[in-house]
Design a protein around this motif. Structure first.
Motif, PDB file in Angstrom:
ATOM      1  N   GLN A  39      25.032  38.110  28.199  1.00  0.00           N
ATOM      2  CA  GLN A  39      24.515  39.295  28.898  1.00  0.00           C
ATOM      3  C   GLN A  39      24.184  38.978  30.349  1.00  0.00           C
ATOM      4  N   GLU A  40      23.592  37.838  30.594  1.00  0.00           N
ATOM      5  CA  GLU A  40      23.136  37.494  31.944  1.00  0.00           C
ATOM      6  C   GLU A  40      24.264  37.017  32.849  1.00  0.00           C
ATOM      7  N   PHE A  41      25.253  36.324  32.283  1.00  0.00           N
ATOM      8  CA  PHE A  41      26.249  35.675  33.127  1.00  0.00           C
ATOM      9  C   PHE A  41      27.653  36.249  33.015  1.00  0.00           C
ATOM     10  N   ASP A  42      28.073  36.687  31.826  1.00  0.00           N
ATOM     11  CA  ASP A  42      29.446  37.151  31.654  1.00  0.00           C
ATOM     12  C   ASP A  42      29.603  38.629  31.959  1.00  0.00           C
ATOM     13  N   GLU A  43      28.695  39.465  31.457  1.00  0.00           N
ATOM     14  CA  GLU A  43      28.836  40.907  31.638  1.00  0.00           C
ATOM     15  C   GLU A  43      28.818  41.321  33.111  1.00  0.00           C
ATOM     16  N   PRO A  44      27.930  40.760  33.950  1.00  0.00           N
ATOM     17  CA  PRO A  44      27.978  41.146  35.366  1.00  0.00           C
ATOM     18  C   PRO A  44      29.325  40.825  36.015  1.00  0.00           C
ATOM     19  N   LEU A  45      29.955  39.720  35.613  1.00  0.00           N
ATOM     20  CA  LEU A  45      31.267  39.385  36.156  1.00  0.00           C
ATOM     21  C   LEU A  45      32.314  40.396  35.722  1.00  0.00           C
ATOM     22  N   ASN A  46      32.237  40.837  34.460  1.00  0.00           N
ATOM     23  CA  ASN A  46      33.174  41.844  33.976  1.00  0.00           C
ATOM     24  C   ASN A  46      32.970  43.159  34.711  1.00  0.00           C
ATOM     25  N   LEU A  47      31.724  43.529  34.945  1.00  0.00           N
ATOM     26  CA  LEU A  47      31.425  44.757  35.673  1.00  0.00           C
ATOM     27  C   LEU A  47      31.937  44.659  37.100  1.00  0.00           C
ATOM     28  N   GLU A  48      31.697  43.522  37.748  1.00  0.00           N
ATOM     29  CA  GLU A  48      32.181  43.332  39.119  1.00  0.00           C
ATOM     30  C   GLU A  48      33.700  43.432  39.168  1.00  0.00           C
ATOM     31  N   SER A  49      34.372  42.833  38.197  1.00  0.00           N
ATOM     32  CA  SER A  49      35.823  42.890  38.137  1.00  0.00           C
ATOM     33  C   SER A  49      36.312  44.327  37.977  1.00  0.00           C
ATOM     34  N   ALA A  50      35.656  45.098  37.115  1.00  0.00           N
ATOM     35  CA  ALA A  50      36.045  46.495  36.906  1.00  0.00           C
ATOM     36  C   ALA A  50      35.824  47.322  38.171  1.00  0.00           C
ATOM     37  N   ILE A  51      34.717  47.078  38.849  1.00  0.00           N
ATOM     38  CA  ILE A  51      34.437  47.810  40.089  1.00  0.00           C
ATOM     39  C   ILE A  51      35.485  47.481  41.143  1.00  0.00           C
ATOM     40  N   LEU A  52      35.795  46.203  41.302  1.00  0.00           N
ATOM     41  CA  LEU A  52      36.807  45.812  42.290  1.00  0.00           C
ATOM     42  C   LEU A  52      38.173  46.388  41.943  1.00  0.00           C
ATOM     43  N   SER A  53      38.492  46.428  40.664  1.00  0.00           N
ATOM     44  CA  SER A  53      39.754  47.021  40.231  1.00  0.00           C
ATOM     45  C   SER A  53      39.805  48.485  40.636  1.00  0.00           C
ATOM     46  N   GLY A  54      38.707  49.199  40.445  1.00  0.00           N
ATOM     47  CA  GLY A  54      38.646  50.598  40.839  1.00  0.00           C
ATOM     48  C   GLY A  54      38.743  50.787  42.331  1.00  0.00           C
ATOM     49  N   VAL A  55      38.104  49.905  43.081  1.00  0.00           N
ATOM     50  CA  VAL A  55      38.133  49.994  44.545  1.00  0.00           C
ATOM     51  C   VAL A  55      39.557  49.807  45.071  1.00  0.00           C
ATOM     52  N   HIS A  56      40.296  48.912  44.444  1.00  0.00           N
ATOM     53  CA  HIS A  56      41.648  48.605  44.926  1.00  0.00           C
ATOM     54  C   HIS A  56      42.731  49.493  44.317  1.00  0.00           C
ATOM     55  N   SER A  57      42.358  50.378  43.407  1.00  0.00           N
ATOM     56  CA  SER A  57      43.366  51.239  42.781  1.00  0.00           C
ATOM     57  C   SER A  57      43.626  52.472  43.643  1.00  0.00           C
ATOM     58  N   GLN A  58      44.687  53.160  43.293  1.00  0.00           N
ATOM     59  CA  GLN A  58      45.071  54.369  44.014  1.00  0.00           C
ATOM     60  C   GLN A  58      43.976  55.417  43.865  1.00  0.00           C
ATOM     61  N   HIS A  59      43.676  56.095  44.954  1.00  0.00           N
ATOM     62  CA  HIS A  59      42.627  57.112  44.939  1.00  0.00           C
ATOM     63  C   HIS A  59      43.082  58.322  44.122  1.00  0.00           C
ATOM     64  N   ILE A  60      42.203  58.806  43.265  1.00  0.00           N
ATOM     65  CA  ILE A  60      42.478  59.977  42.447  1.00  0.00           C
ATOM     66  C   ILE A  60      41.411  61.011  42.766  1.00  0.00           C
ATOM     67  N   LEU A  61      41.854  62.220  43.004  1.00  0.00           N
ATOM     68  CA  LEU A  61      40.888  63.283  43.257  1.00  0.00           C
ATOM     69  C   LEU A  61      40.138  63.603  41.975  1.00  0.00           C
ATOM     70  N   TYR A  62      38.847  63.738  42.094  1.00  0.00           N
ATOM     71  CA  TYR A  62      38.024  64.053  40.932  1.00  0.00           C
ATOM     72  C   TYR A  62      37.836  65.546  40.823  1.00  0.00           C
ATOM     73  N   ASP A  63      38.027  66.031  39.629  1.00  0.00           N
ATOM     74  CA  ASP A  63      37.748  67.440  39.364  1.00  0.00           C
ATOM     75  C   ASP A  63      36.823  67.503  38.147  1.00  0.00           C
ATOM     76  N   ALA A  64      36.555  68.687  37.681  1.00  0.00           N
ATOM     77  CA  ALA A  64      35.616  68.859  36.570  1.00  0.00           C
ATOM     78  C   ALA A  64      36.073  68.113  35.315  1.00  0.00           C
ATOM     79  N   SER A  65      37.386  68.041  35.072  1.00  0.00           N
ATOM     80  CA  SER A  65      37.868  67.375  33.857  1.00  0.00           C
ATOM     81  C   SER A  65      37.581  65.875  33.902  1.00  0.00           C
ATOM     82  N   VAL A  66      37.700  65.273  35.080  1.00  0.00           N
ATOM     83  CA  VAL A  66      37.407  63.845  35.211  1.00  0.00           C
ATOM     84  C   VAL A  66      35.922  63.600  34.960  1.00  0.00           C
ATOM     85  N   LEU A  67      35.084  64.423  35.549  1.00  0.00           N
ATOM     86  CA  LEU A  67      33.649  64.266  35.344  1.00  0.00           C
ATOM     87  C   LEU A  67      33.267  64.496  33.887  1.00  0.00           C
TER      88      LEU A  67
END
Length: 76
Positions: A39-67
């Motif tokens: 919980q202390e060491f592995d999960e934050p790395l996985n979260l950081e990886s997921a966030i970076l993946s999202g930052v570097h991915s193609q931008h998608i417009l958000y609409d009500a269905s996405v939310l």
């Protein structure tokens, strides 16, 4: 090392040992520490990886269905 637990946690250790999964108190504590380490060491790395993946991915417009999908998945 001596560890003193409050009554509620001592009872939890006893309940866990009664399941037969743990042979003694030491095994329960070791499993708990491994989970805490994850919980202390592995999960934050996985979260950081997921966030970076999202930052570097193609931008998608958000609409009500996405939310709606985000809210649905957050409720799980």
């Amino acid at each position: 090392m001596k560890i003193v637990l409050p009554p509620a946690l001592s009872a939890l250790v006893e309940r866990l040992m009664q399941t037969g999964r743990y042979a003694d108190e030491g095994e329960v504590v070791r499993a708990a520490l491994r989970a805490l380490e994850h919980q202390e060491f592995d999960e934050p790395l996985n979260l950081e990886s997921a966030i970076l993946s999202g930052v570097h991915s193609q931008h998608i417009l958000y609409d009500a269905s996405v939310l709606d999908r985000v809210r649905l998945n957050a409720a799980i």
